[in-house]
Write a protein that holds these residues in place. Structure first.
Motif, PDB file in Angstrom:
ATOM      1  N   GLN A 176      -7.787   1.819   4.400  1.00 29.36           N
ATOM      2  CA  GLN A 176      -7.678   3.002   5.241  1.00 29.36           C
ATOM      3  C   GLN A 176      -6.543   2.858   6.254  1.00 29.36           C
ATOM      4  O   GLN A 176      -5.882   3.838   6.605  1.00 29.36           O
ATOM      5  N   LEU A 177      -6.320   1.624   6.705  1.00 28.52           N
ATOM      6  CA  LEU A 177      -5.256   1.378   7.677  1.00 28.52           C
ATOM      7  C   LEU A 177      -3.880   1.346   7.025  1.00 28.52           C
ATOM      8  O   LEU A 177      -2.860   1.461   7.705  1.00 28.52           O
ATOM      9  N   GLY A 178      -3.847   1.151   5.695  1.00 30.50           N
ATOM     10  CA  GLY A 178      -2.579   1.104   4.986  1.00 30.50           C
ATOM     11  C   GLY A 178      -1.815  -0.192   5.162  1.00 30.50           C
ATOM     12  O   GLY A 178      -0.592  -0.238   4.954  1.00 30.50           O
ATOM     13  N   LEU A 179      -2.526  -1.257   5.527  1.00 28.41           N
ATOM     14  CA  LEU A 179      -1.907  -2.568   5.738  1.00 28.41           C
ATOM     15  C   LEU A 179      -2.754  -3.635   5.069  1.00 28.41           C
ATOM     16  O   LEU A 179      -3.983  -3.512   5.006  1.00 28.41           O
ATOM     17  N   SER A 180      -2.116  -4.694   4.577  1.00 33.44           N
ATOM     18  CA  SER A 180      -2.863  -5.775   3.952  1.00 33.44           C
ATOM     19  C   SER A 180      -3.535  -6.625   5.019  1.00 33.44           C
ATOM     20  O   SER A 180      -3.129  -6.631   6.199  1.00 33.44           O
ATOM     21  N   LEU A 181      -4.562  -7.383   4.604  1.00 33.47           N
ATOM     22  CA  LEU A 181      -5.263  -8.259   5.539  1.00 33.47           C
ATOM     23  C   LEU A 181      -4.323  -9.320   6.097  1.00 33.47           C
ATOM     24  O   LEU A 181      -4.364  -9.637   7.288  1.00 33.47           O
ATOM     25  N   SER A 182      -3.450  -9.864   5.255  1.00 39.55           N
ATOM     26  CA  SER A 182      -2.522 -10.901   5.720  1.00 39.55           C
ATOM     27  C   SER A 182      -1.549 -10.340   6.758  1.00 39.55           C
ATOM     28  O   SER A 182      -1.237 -11.006   7.751  1.00 39.55           O
ATOM     29  N   THR A 183      -1.101  -9.103   6.554  1.00 39.04           N
ATOM     30  CA  THR A 183      -0.194  -8.476   7.522  1.00 39.04           C
ATOM     31  C   THR A 183      -0.907  -8.237   8.847  1.00 39.04           C
ATOM     32  O   THR A 183      -0.380  -8.548   9.923  1.00 39.04           O
ATOM     33  N   LEU A 184      -2.116  -7.699   8.767  1.00 45.53           N
ATOM     34  CA  LEU A 184      -2.876  -7.451   9.987  1.00 45.53           C
ATOM     35  C   LEU A 184      -3.216  -8.749  10.710  1.00 45.53           C
ATOM     36  O   LEU A 184      -3.152  -8.821  11.937  1.00 45.53           O
ATOM     37  N   ASP A 185      -3.569  -9.781   9.950  1.00 44.92           N
ATOM     38  CA  ASP A 185      -3.903 -11.065  10.559  1.00 44.92           C
ATOM     39  C   ASP A 185      -2.709 -11.611  11.333  1.00 44.92           C
ATOM     40  O   ASP A 185      -2.866 -12.130  12.445  1.00 44.92           O
TER      41      ASP A 185
END
Length: 265
Positions: A176-185
């Motif tokens: 929903q955020l349009g970002l991967s978990l690694s990017t957000l982390d």
């Protein structure tokens, strides 16, 4: 099966979610300061924590949430965590509710009796009201000694003694955020917020159908009864990502691992 909400239900549900979110960011100002995605993005789910005592129990609170238009779609017993968990579905596009109820009977007698004695000092409530989740702790602040003893018995019991029934954390879906978990982390790390795969801090273990990170909020100075001041962490924020991006289930439906849960009738 969903029935369309009445305008009154929609208005009440919107007010409830707004109050829930405002109480959450007021309690955790570091989350309010994050600007990693649009601020109007709704969480995929809210994890609400309560306990099986009087009008704070799930049996009292679920009818109030149902009157807002939520539907209880699953009930799970997690004996190893001392929790009963109810999953409540909203209308399409809104945040799900994960209602976790701590079973005081899983505590040893001394901390259980101390926690119940603390709760019984709360003013009488009308019961069956969803406002309990954003009205603050209804009973007096525990002493530091009691908090420590409850923390040793069950960390969630200690959290409840300080916070009362409340929103423990919000969970956001990477898709929903349009970002991967690694990017957000990485963005969280750059913002000075560190996360991990802690199961206890996230209230319950998470299914291996999801990648999951739980970010603790900054420990805050807290004044306990008798004047003791200590810094403790009061919650956090979760980020989840499906292993299969086109899976039709909502992330809230995939949260609980099958091997640790026992579905109830």
């Amino acid at each position: 099966m969903f029935f369309p909400s009445t305008p009154d239900q929609v208005a009440q549900r919107d007010a409830f979610l707004q109050e829930l979110w405002l109480d959450y960011v007021h309690t955790h100002p570091d989350i309010a300061a994050l600007r990693l995605w649009p601020t109007d993005t709704p969480p995929a789910y809210f994890t609400l924590l309560t306990l099986n005592h009087g009008s704070y129990g799930t049996s009292y609170l679920t009818p109030a949430l149902t009157r807002l238009g939520y539907i209880a779609v699953a009930h799970y017993a997690m004996a190893d965590k001392g929790l009963l968990i109810s999953l409540l579905a909203p209308e399409n596009g809104e945040s799900w509710l994960v209602l976790a109820e701590l079973q005081t009977g899983t505590l040893c007698k001394a901390p259980r009796d101390a926690l119940i004695d603390l709760m019984q000092q709360a003013p009488m409530t009308e019961g069956e009201t969803h406002s309990v989740f954003h009205n603050g702790r209804p009973w007096p602040m525990p002493t530091w000694q009691l908090y420590q003893s409850l923390c040793a018995a069950h960390p969630l019991a200690a959290w409840l003694s300080v916070m009362g029934p409340r929103l423990h954390h919000a969970g956001f879906d990477c898709q929903q955020l349009g970002l991967s978990l690694s990017t957000l982390d990485q963005q969280f790390r750059e913002a000075g917020v560190m996360g991990g795969e802690s199961l206890q801090h996230g209230v319950f273990p998470v299914s291996n159908l999801l990648d999951h990170r739980f970010y603790l909020t900054t420990a805050q100075k807290t004044v306990f009864a008798e004047g003791d001041e200590h810094r403790i962490c009061l919650g956090g924020l979760a980020i989840v990502q499906k292993h299969v991006s086109d899976a039709h289930e909502q992330v809230a439906e995939l949260l609980l691992p099958h091997h640790t849960r026992c579905e109830m009738a």
